[in-house]
Design a protein around this motif. Sequence first.
Motif, PDB file in Angstrom:
ATOM      1  N   HIS A  60      33.201  47.192  53.012  1.00 24.11           N
ATOM      2  CA  HIS A  60      34.334  47.161  52.055  1.00 24.11           C
ATOM      3  C   HIS A  60      35.361  46.481  52.976  1.00 24.11           C
ATOM      4  O   HIS A  60      35.648  45.757  52.087  1.00 24.11           O
ATOM      5  N   ARG A  67      38.002  43.765  44.381  1.00 16.26           N
ATOM      6  CA  ARG A  67      36.876  44.738  44.419  1.00 16.26           C
ATOM      7  C   ARG A  67      35.956  44.670  43.624  1.00 16.26           C
ATOM      8  O   ARG A  67      34.748  44.943  44.203  1.00 16.26           O
ATOM      9  N   GLU A  71      31.741  43.987  45.293  1.00 17.01           N
ATOM     10  CA  GLU A  71      31.181  45.134  44.063  1.00 17.01           C
ATOM     11  C   GLU A  71      29.901  43.694  44.044  1.00 17.01           C
ATOM     12  O   GLU A  71      28.585  44.543  43.480  1.00 17.01           O
ATOM     13  N   LEU A  95      35.247  52.178  40.905  1.00 21.37           N
ATOM     14  CA  LEU A  95      34.615  51.355  40.784  1.00 21.37           C
ATOM     15  C   LEU A  95      35.169  50.678  39.510  1.00 21.37           C
ATOM     16  O   LEU A  95      35.557  51.098  38.933  1.00 21.37           O
ATOM     17  N   PHE A  99      31.886  47.169  36.568  1.00 21.37           N
ATOM     18  CA  PHE A  99      30.824  47.773  37.292  1.00 21.37           C
ATOM     19  C   PHE A  99      29.958  48.564  36.844  1.00 21.37           C
ATOM     20  O   PHE A  99      29.199  49.084  36.384  1.00 21.37           O
TER      21      PHE A  99
END
Length: 197
Positions: A60, A67, A71, A95, A99
């Motif tokens: 990540h 984000r 994802e 999350l 997502f």
Amino acid sequence: MKKRVAILISGGGSNMLALLRDMGGGDHPAEAVLVASNDPSTSGLAKAAAAGVLTAAVDHRPFGRDRAAFEAALLTHILAAKPDILCLAGFMRVLTPDFVNRFTGRMLNIHPSLLPLYPGLHTHQRALDAGDTQAGCTVHEVTPILDDGPILGQALVPILPEDTPDSLAARVLTQEHRLYPAVLRRFAAGDRKPIFL
Ligand code: GRF
């Protein structure tokens, strides 16, 4: 047909291994098709590979605060594995709603507290600070709100006078290893009635 399960981890993956062990039993309504992590160096990935499960890592860190881009990269691996169920097992990234909403009713998480008490981090310290006499863990469906969503199972652990956050965490973790497989087994068979161990 067995339900296909993808498991997301960030750490050592002891819950992931408990799930794999149970699914390896033969009479299980689900099978593991992927273990993925946001940490390429985590020992959990090697353990999953040793158990014969396909693994994937998407670090990540290069994505910074993006984000959605992280994802999207993770999702490529997940969708390729065509999972019916997604299990978060010590997955330490929050999350996005986008997502989460892709997997409504199909994503589970294990959290080391008796939700709705103590969502978020430092659950054991918070339970001790509050003077609670029991702690435990919860498996729940994941919704866009952190550590929220319908409860599928809980296991209780007494808090002892001499407990530290570490000693309590260790006893709760033992119960996590009982609870998560028990819940997934029922969930994969279509049973969402909460169980209490
Ligand atoms: C567990 O306590 C889980 O409840 C929490 O993170 C820990 C993960 O442990 N979310 P492991 O990686 O499954 O050993």
